[in-house]
Design a protein around this motif. Sequence first.
Motif, PDB file in Angstrom:
ATOM      1  N   ILE A 161       0.815  -1.220   0.000  1.00  0.00           N
ATOM      2  CA  ILE A 161       0.000   0.000   0.000  1.00  0.00           C
ATOM      3  C   ILE A 161       0.845   1.264   0.000  1.00  0.00           C
ATOM      4  O   ILE A 161       0.401   2.311  -0.462  1.00  0.00           O
ATOM      5  CB  ILE A 161      -0.990   0.030   1.176  1.00  0.00           C
ATOM      6  CG1 ILE A 161      -0.273  -0.032   2.520  1.00  0.00           C
ATOM      7  CG2 ILE A 161      -1.990  -1.098   1.083  1.00  0.00           C
ATOM      8  CD1 ILE A 161      -1.225   0.051   3.706  1.00  0.00           C
ATOM      9  N   THR A 163       2.279   4.607  -0.012  1.00  0.00           N
ATOM     10  CA  THR A 163       1.815   5.956   0.330  1.00  0.00           C
ATOM     11  C   THR A 163       0.309   6.016   0.599  1.00  0.00           C
ATOM     12  O   THR A 163      -0.181   7.029   1.077  1.00  0.00           O
ATOM     13  CB  THR A 163       2.139   6.945  -0.798  1.00  0.00           C
ATOM     14  OG1 THR A 163       1.562   6.474  -2.024  1.00  0.00           O
ATOM     15  CG2 THR A 163       3.660   7.065  -0.989  1.00  0.00           C
ATOM     16  N   GLU A 164      -0.415   4.947   0.293  1.00  0.00           N
ATOM     17  CA  GLU A 164      -1.863   4.932   0.523  1.00  0.00           C
ATOM     18  C   GLU A 164      -2.209   4.308   1.870  1.00  0.00           C
ATOM     19  O   GLU A 164      -3.361   3.923   2.107  1.00  0.00           O
ATOM     20  CB  GLU A 164      -2.570   4.184  -0.605  1.00  0.00           C
ATOM     21  CG  GLU A 164      -2.451   4.896  -1.947  1.00  0.00           C
ATOM     22  CD  GLU A 164      -3.289   4.242  -3.028  1.00  0.00           C
ATOM     23  OE1 GLU A 164      -4.402   3.762  -2.704  1.00  0.00           O
ATOM     24  OE2 GLU A 164      -2.841   4.209  -4.181  1.00  0.00           O
ATOM     25  N   SER A 167      -5.182   6.060   3.462  1.00  0.00           N
ATOM     26  CA  SER A 167      -6.312   6.377   2.593  1.00  0.00           C
ATOM     27  C   SER A 167      -7.640   6.130   3.296  1.00  0.00           C
ATOM     28  O   SER A 167      -7.825   5.111   3.970  1.00  0.00           O
ATOM     29  CB  SER A 167      -6.247   5.528   1.317  1.00  0.00           C
ATOM     30  OG  SER A 167      -7.448   5.633   0.583  1.00  0.00           O
TER      31      SER A 167
END
Length: 444
Positions: A161, A163-164, A167
């Motif tokens: 994942i 940088t997410e 989210s």
Amino acid sequence: METNIKTVHYLGSKARMLPVIKEYVDELNSVNGKVCDLFCGSGVVSEFLLQQYDILAVDIQNYSSVYCKARLTGGIPGIDIKQIESEIRNLPIRKKNLDYYKELLRYENKCMKDLVDGHLEPMYEIIEKGSLYAYLGKYDYIEGAMSSELEEAFTDVKNRIGTEAESVDSAVTRYYGGLYFSFKQAIDIDAIAAYAFLQDEPLKSKVLAALMGATTDVVNTVGKQFAQPLKVRNADGTLKKNLSKKIKADREIDVFEKFNIWMHYYTERPQNRHAFEVICDDYINVLKKLSPGEVEVIYADPPYTRYHYSRYYHILETLCLHDTPKISTTFPNGKGGLSRAIYRNDRHQSPFCIKSKAPKAFDELFKYAQKAQTSIVLSYSPFDEKSGATPRLMSIDEILAIARKYYTDVEVVSPGQFMHSRFNRQDNNYEINYEAERLIICRK
């Protein structure tokens, strides 16, 4: 009157009392004026009374406002629910999450198969220690080392994942997956929430309300509430073997199947002949703004125990806010690690649930209702020591004394025996087992 009101499993639900509540509202409302449902919760009282009166539905929780909007707004003719399901299943974010979490999903499936074969430890560890939010944030959660297989699955997710990792479109999976739901269920819940926030009203509220219904249906806890994940160990540290069937049954429920059932309900509601308004605000702010005569009757069902409603519905609040909240810790100073239930740090604390504040809260309720020239029907469930239920913060006599400061005509009626939801059947815990309901009637 339509009595086919579909209800969610809700703490202290008044679903079985709807005709009785209406009987007293009718008596006080000879002019057919507006009725205010002051602590509207899941919205069933507002939905029932809307068939005869204009309604003002009030609650400080966002999820409650969504429930009420979905219940009080008429249906959406011609909607294709199977098409909506197809669109959600094919959302890019859902496909992305299924890919990001594929190793964790594979491992969870393996744990479920082990569970069926009588090997409890792997699946129980997911429920006990499987907080991806805690792992990614390096927060203390449950003492004891995590198994290498679970840690490897978590590490794989972390690497995928990138940088997410924060989210909002995977918030339910990160915060509550494993603990309350299977990770597959959590991914589907996230996808439906993402779809809802792409829609305009009234479809947005109806999708969110249907999602909350589905989320309540699938959650893997005692009593289908969100106060805490299952406790998988006995007092001596051994695993509770009797939980395995429940774990398997709950975690294999298809989120979309339940979602579709609720969508049919909310999108097929009859069109209303009466007006309504839904306000998400504190009760006292709304009461202070009421003009004399604006509302004819207030129906009030405030909490009475030290347990805040927000602890039972914090996941629903996160769904409706569609955010990534900070999580509270065991102690206010930040020490002790994350709260086991992964509570929101901004979880609402009702004055009615705080012993030092409850008298003032009731006083202000009666005072400002009287200033607005409204009658009151107030639900109250008295404490019976024999029942093992949680003690009330105020006695019925104390509440009556406050009411009589502002109303000269106050009486208590006993509409009959009603047993409310018991979310946890262990004595002296979170039991909500009322022997009888009382209605406090304040005539203006």
